[in-house]
Design an enzyme around this catalytic site. Structure first.
Site, PDB file in Angstrom:
ATOM      1  CE1 TYR A 157      50.580  38.474  41.250  1.00 35.42           C
ATOM      2  CE2 TYR A 157      52.590  38.192  42.519  1.00 35.42           C
ATOM      3  CZ  TYR A 157      51.346  38.769  42.358  1.00 35.42           C
ATOM      4  OH  TYR A 157      50.867  39.643  43.307  1.00 35.42           O
ATOM      5  CE  LYS A 227      35.010  35.417  41.991  1.00 32.25           C
ATOM      6  NZ  LYS A 227      33.973  35.620  43.028  1.00 32.25           N
ATOM      7  CG  ASP A 281      34.305  36.588  46.151  1.00 30.85           C
ATOM      8  OD1 ASP A 281      34.475  35.363  46.171  1.00 30.85           O
ATOM      9  OD2 ASP A 281      33.334  37.112  45.567  1.00 30.85           O
ATOM     10  CG  ASP A 305      50.851  39.292  46.666  1.00 36.06           C
ATOM     11  OD1 ASP A 305      51.291  39.470  47.809  1.00 36.06           O
ATOM     12  OD2 ASP A 305      51.327  39.862  45.671  1.00 36.06           O
TER      13      ASP A 305
END
Length: 418
Positions: A157, A227, A281, A305
């Protein structure tokens, strides 16, 4: 201070930052407000009405300063984000905004991101909790009581992107392939490239905010979501720096999950905060399967987000999901949802998310009694079946209210409860 592009109130006093970095809150603060784009023209005034009522019911008042961004700013001043808007928030320390539209693909850059970066609002805080009476797709929505701390200024972002076919994109491709040796990684042809910066500085100040919140609010654990198994030097570094910060600054009050089981057989002492981590995930799955095990989340921009939106679905959707952006001595509250321009001006959408974002703003300035009054009034209104169309279509019976009428109903409850 002088502004040309805001509506300056005739009364009220500004919030100041003291020499000890504490906010000095008057009983009649000037608070800037951006209604926002699309449905912002409906939810903004509705939230303002409710917040005004809660302040007055607890012996205070608000001098609202109307400021502009997005479509309203373009219409009035010919620009998306006037300098006066940014400076008014910076000068007055605490503000609230509705949703602002960001086009997909071509068009202007995200105004939400621009505000966060220009004001260094590095922590996007999204509490997710169930309001009685709100229909939910899960069996026990009350199990969700989680606060997400999302790093707000870095990650993909950050806005470091190069358009496919541009000279910059080709320069970066050439450098990556010829200078860094990744010559078989990218496909031939036009390529869009984005850079994902994750810094030690940005990570540690975000995790520090999350730990401070957990300690102040008697939470039992913080989960670093990442991640890092794939992106080892960005998201993996976020994880490592998070643990490092906890060990450096909070060693007396924190312990890792390994220490929890090795030294305490899985039962944490009451004076200890557990720091753990999860792969992103897998975490999306555990939000559903082990909801109550997660209380405070600290994560990066994109993960945050996704994560907070998924959590919001479990408590009834983004129409009731509040949020706030925080820097050092700054707060800009905002709902999680977008601008939904097709419903603009129809006086039908749910303003609860922006109302509850105002609750976050009130808690930031120490008006906890007014904040609790707002929550209780919203909950009683919805539990009585007085709801906007989005909730009405999911419940039996009840009264379907317009946005403005719903706000009036909440105000009535505030007066009853005060």
């Amino acid at each position: 201070m002088s502004y040309d592009q805001v509506d300056i109130p005739t009364q009220g006093a500004p919030i100041r930052l003291s020499d000890t970095s504490e906010l000095d809150i008057p009983s009649n603060p000037i608070i800037p407000i951006i209604y926002g784009d699309g449905i912002g023209s409906d939810v903004g005034p509705a939230a303002q009405k409710v917040l005004t009522a809660a302040a007055e019911a607890t012996g205070r008042s608000i001098a609202w300063m109307r400021i502009y961004a997005g479509e309203s700013a373009r219409n009035r001043y010919g620009e998306n984000l006037p300098t006066d808007t940014v400076e008014a928030i910076r000068d007055h320390r605490v503000a609230i905004k509705g949703p602002l539209t960001t086009p997909v693909g071509a068009g202007f850059r995200s105004l939400n991101v621009a505000l966060r970066q220009q004001l260094d609002l590095y922590a996007n805080v999204r509490p997710t909790y169930h309001i009685d009476g709100v229909p939910s797709p899960v069996k026990d929505p009350s199990a969700m009581d989680m606060v997400t701390f999302r790093e707000n200024t870095e990650d993909v972002y950050a806005g470091i992107e190069m358009e496919a076919g541009s000279q910059k994109a080709e320069q970066v491709r050439s450098f990556i392939e010829s200078e860094m040796g990744y010559d078989e990684t990218m496909h031939d042809g036009p390529i869009g490239i984005g850079i994902k910066p994750i810094t030690e500085f940005g990570t540690k100040r975000l995790v520090r905010q999350a730990i401070e919140y957990a300690l102040e609010n008697d939470r039992d654990s913080i989960t670093l979501v990442h991640k890092g198994n794939i992106m080892k030097f960005t998201e993996g570094a976020f994880r490592d720096w998070g643990y490092e910060l906890a060990a450096e600054e909070y060693s007396e009050v924190t312990l890792t999950e390994d220490e929890l089981y090795d030294e305490y057989d899985g039962e944490a002492p009451e004076d200890k905060l557990v720091i753990k981590d999860r792969i992103a995930d897998n975490m999306l799955q555990q939000l559903l399967t082990r909801t109550s095990q997660y209380e405070v989340i600290a994560t990066m921009n994109l993960n945050g987000d996704y994560m907070s939106d998924a959590a919001g679905a479990q408590i009834g959707g983004l129409g009731i999901a509040p949020g706030g952006n925080f820097g050092d001595g700054l707060c800009l509250a905002e709902p999680v949802h977008g601008s939904a321009p097709k419903y603009e001006g129809e006086d039908k959408v749910n303003p609860t998310a922006m109302i509850l974002s105002g609750r976050i703003m009130f808690e930031y300035i120490g008006w906890n009694d007014a904040g609790e009054l707002i929550r209780d009034a919203v909950e009683e209104t919805i539990s009585n079946g007085e709801v906007t169309y989005d909730l009405h279509r999911q419940i039996e019976g009840g009264d379907k209210l317009a946005t403005s009428t719903y706000a009036d109903a909440v105000v009535d409850k505030i007066h009853e409860l005060a």
